[in-house]
Design a protein around this motif. Sequence first.
Motif, PDB file in Angstrom:
ATOM      1  N   ALA A  77      22.545  26.333  83.742  1.00 19.43           N
ATOM      2  CA  ALA A  77      23.273  26.222  82.474  1.00 19.43           C
ATOM      3  C   ALA A  77      24.680  25.663  82.647  1.00 19.43           C
ATOM      4  N   PHE A  78      25.392  26.113  83.701  1.00 21.91           N
ATOM      5  CA  PHE A  78      26.818  25.812  83.804  1.00 21.91           C
ATOM      6  C   PHE A  78      27.278  25.254  85.151  1.00 21.91           C
ATOM      7  N   GLY A  79      26.476  25.416  86.204  1.00 19.27           N
ATOM      8  CA  GLY A  79      26.886  24.955  87.526  1.00 19.27           C
ATOM      9  C   GLY A  79      27.160  26.110  88.472  1.00 19.27           C
ATOM     10  N   PRO A  80      27.643  25.818  89.689  1.00 20.23           N
ATOM     11  CA  PRO A  80      27.901  26.850  90.688  1.00 20.23           C
ATOM     12  C   PRO A  80      28.892  27.914  90.192  1.00 20.23           C
ATOM     13  N   VAL A  81      28.742  29.097  90.734  1.00 20.60           N
ATOM     14  CA  VAL A  81      29.508  30.256  90.267  1.00 20.60           C
ATOM     15  C   VAL A  81      30.866  30.332  90.950  1.00 20.60           C
ATOM     16  N   ASN A  82      31.913  30.538  90.153  1.00 16.57           N
ATOM     17  CA  ASN A  82      33.273  30.732  90.670  1.00 16.57           C
ATOM     18  C   ASN A  82      33.690  32.199  90.687  1.00 16.57           C
ATOM     19  N   VAL A  83      33.145  32.982  89.750  1.00 17.15           N
ATOM     20  CA  VAL A  83      33.593  34.372  89.573  1.00 17.15           C
ATOM     21  C   VAL A  83      32.389  35.281  89.372  1.00 17.15           C
ATOM     22  N   LEU A  84      32.384  36.412  90.068  1.00 16.79           N
ATOM     23  CA  LEU A  84      31.402  37.469  89.819  1.00 16.79           C
ATOM     24  C   LEU A  84      32.150  38.761  89.558  1.00 16.79           C
ATOM     25  N   VAL A  85      31.838  39.422  88.441  1.00 16.47           N
ATOM     26  CA  VAL A  85      32.381  40.747  88.152  1.00 16.47           C
ATOM     27  C   VAL A  85      31.225  41.745  88.191  1.00 16.47           C
ATOM     28  N   ASN A  86      31.191  42.555  89.228  1.00 16.35           N
ATOM     29  CA  ASN A  86      30.189  43.612  89.351  1.00 16.35           C
ATOM     30  C   ASN A  86      30.663  44.813  88.543  1.00 16.35           C
ATOM     31  N   ASN A  87      30.297  44.824  87.275  1.00 21.17           N
ATOM     32  CA  ASN A  87      30.812  45.810  86.334  1.00 21.17           C
ATOM     33  C   ASN A  87      29.811  46.918  86.000  1.00 21.17           C
ATOM     34  N   ALA A  88      28.510  46.652  86.096  1.00 19.63           N
ATOM     35  CA  ALA A  88      27.498  47.619  85.666  1.00 19.63           C
ATOM     36  C   ALA A  88      27.623  48.924  86.444  1.00 19.63           C
ATOM     37  N   GLY A  89      27.460  50.039  85.753  1.00 14.66           N
ATOM     38  CA  GLY A  89      27.533  51.334  86.424  1.00 14.66           C
ATOM     39  C   GLY A  89      27.142  52.464  85.489  1.00 14.66           C
ATOM     40  N   ILE A  90      26.850  53.619  86.081  1.00 15.17           N
ATOM     41  CA  ILE A  90      26.517  54.809  85.303  1.00 15.17           C
ATOM     42  C   ILE A  90      27.267  56.009  85.883  1.00 15.17           C
ATOM     43  N   SER A  91      27.342  57.063  85.090  1.00 19.59           N
ATOM     44  CA  SER A  91      27.872  58.339  85.572  1.00 19.59           C
ATOM     45  C   SER A  91      26.888  59.440  85.195  1.00 19.59           C
ATOM     46  N   VAL A 101      17.397  64.695  94.079  1.00 18.01           N
ATOM     47  CA  VAL A 101      17.484  63.514  94.934  1.00 18.01           C
ATOM     48  C   VAL A 101      17.267  62.252  94.108  1.00 18.01           C
ATOM     49  N   GLU A 102      16.358  62.331  93.133  1.00 18.44           N
ATOM     50  CA  GLU A 102      16.084  61.169  92.271  1.00 18.44           C
ATOM     51  C   GLU A 102      17.319  60.817  91.446  1.00 18.44           C
ATOM     52  N   ASP A 103      18.015  61.824  90.904  1.00 18.55           N
ATOM     53  CA  ASP A 103      19.260  61.585  90.176  1.00 18.55           C
ATOM     54  C   ASP A 103      20.273  60.877  91.072  1.00 18.55           C
ATOM     55  N   TYR A 104      20.412  61.396  92.274  1.00 17.26           N
ATOM     56  CA  TYR A 104      21.405  60.866  93.216  1.00 17.26           C
ATOM     57  C   TYR A 104      21.114  59.414  93.573  1.00 17.26           C
ATOM     58  N   LYS A 105      19.862  59.145  93.891  1.00 16.19           N
ATOM     59  CA  LYS A 105      19.484  57.784  94.279  1.00 16.19           C
ATOM     60  C   LYS A 105      19.669  56.799  93.130  1.00 16.19           C
ATOM     61  N   LYS A 106      19.436  57.249  91.903  1.00 13.42           N
ATOM     62  CA  LYS A 106      19.627  56.372  90.743  1.00 13.42           C
ATOM     63  C   LYS A 106      21.086  55.938  90.632  1.00 13.42           C
ATOM     64  N   ILE A 107      22.011  56.892  90.795  1.00 13.98           N
ATOM     65  CA  ILE A 107      23.432  56.563  90.735  1.00 13.98           C
ATOM     66  C   ILE A 107      23.805  55.594  91.853  1.00 13.98           C
ATOM     67  N   ILE A 108      23.357  55.887  93.066  1.00 12.47           N
ATOM     68  CA  ILE A 108      23.694  55.049  94.212  1.00 12.47           C
ATOM     69  C   ILE A 108      23.133  53.636  94.042  1.00 12.47           C
ATOM     70  N   ASP A 109      21.904  53.539  93.569  1.00 11.16           N
ATOM     71  CA  ASP A 109      21.289  52.220  93.392  1.00 11.16           C
ATOM     72  C   ASP A 109      22.050  51.374  92.380  1.00 11.16           C
ATOM     73  N   ILE A 110      22.417  51.975  91.245  1.00  6.67           N
ATOM     74  CA  ILE A 110      23.081  51.210  90.186  1.00  6.67           C
ATOM     75  C   ILE A 110      24.540  50.939  90.518  1.00  6.67           C
ATOM     76  N   ASN A 111      25.243  51.928  91.026  1.00  2.00           N
ATOM     77  CA  ASN A 111      26.683  51.789  91.238  1.00  2.00           C
ATOM     78  C   ASN A 111      27.048  51.133  92.564  1.00  2.00           C
ATOM     79  N   GLN A 112      26.199  51.299  93.572  1.00  2.00           N
ATOM     80  CA  GLN A 112      26.558  50.835  94.910  1.00  2.00           C
ATOM     81  C   GLN A 112      25.665  49.702  95.412  1.00  2.00           C
ATOM     82  N   VAL A 113      24.355  49.949  95.449  1.00  2.00           N
ATOM     83  CA  VAL A 113      23.443  48.944  96.003  1.00  2.00           C
ATOM     84  C   VAL A 113      23.505  47.657  95.193  1.00  2.00           C
TER      85      VAL A 113
END
Length: 244
Positions: A77-91, A101-113
């Motif tokens: 659509a626009f060409g090579p990327v200049n900026v990435l903002v990793n904003n998605a997250g949950i609490s 453990v499932e709760d914990y892994k969900k947070i880690i996957d979304i916020n960190q991985v």
Amino acid sequence: MTKLLDKVAIVTGGARGMGESHVRRFVEEGAKVVFTDINEEVGEKLAAELGDNALFVKHDVTDEAGWQEVIEKTEAAFGPVNVLVNNAGISMSKSIFDMSVEDYKKIIDINQVSVFLGIKAVLPSMQKAEGGSIVNISSMNGIVGGAVGYTDSKFAVRGLTKAAALQVGHLGIRVNSVHPGVIETPMVTEGDAVEQIKEFAKHIPMRRMAQSEEVTNMVLFLASEESSYSTGSEFIIDGGLTAM
């Protein structure tokens, strides 16, 4: 306003809250923005409002293959990327006694991985652009303690930011983390701890929650060439909380 004139940016979790604020401001500043979210209806509505310089892609940030699709659609659509903002997250306001453990892994996957996946996916595109800026949204709880799972993931984002910055600096790619305090977003106002957060806000040195736009100002600075010699650093926006 042209701080991001002709820049191509990706913002995750961009359909509402802080992400929406970043997307709107980036477009105003001249960027072409691809923003992603799992909330397709809200995302498509925002893209339609913002016009030709904004494109919405439904995206689960924990999906590695989905990241490749986002990069491909952005470049098409626009060409090579200049900026990435990793904003998605949950609490999640559960104590360690109640968190599964499932709760914990969900947070880690979304916020960190997802941050790792985003950085890894975007680097080849930024190399095509001969440089770029990656902004990882952590939290004041990446500086001081808070909820289990959330704090852990946000400390990890801070560490990943520094490690990645060291490895890609020679490519002209900068990586920084932003650490908001209590921000008046849907995550706060619609969460299950809203009353506790409102009470807590009374004890912030500046005696109020921040607005999303105040965080956006910092994200814009880091995305732009105004921060051209800043990398591997954390930028705190917390009304003085971590100074206490």
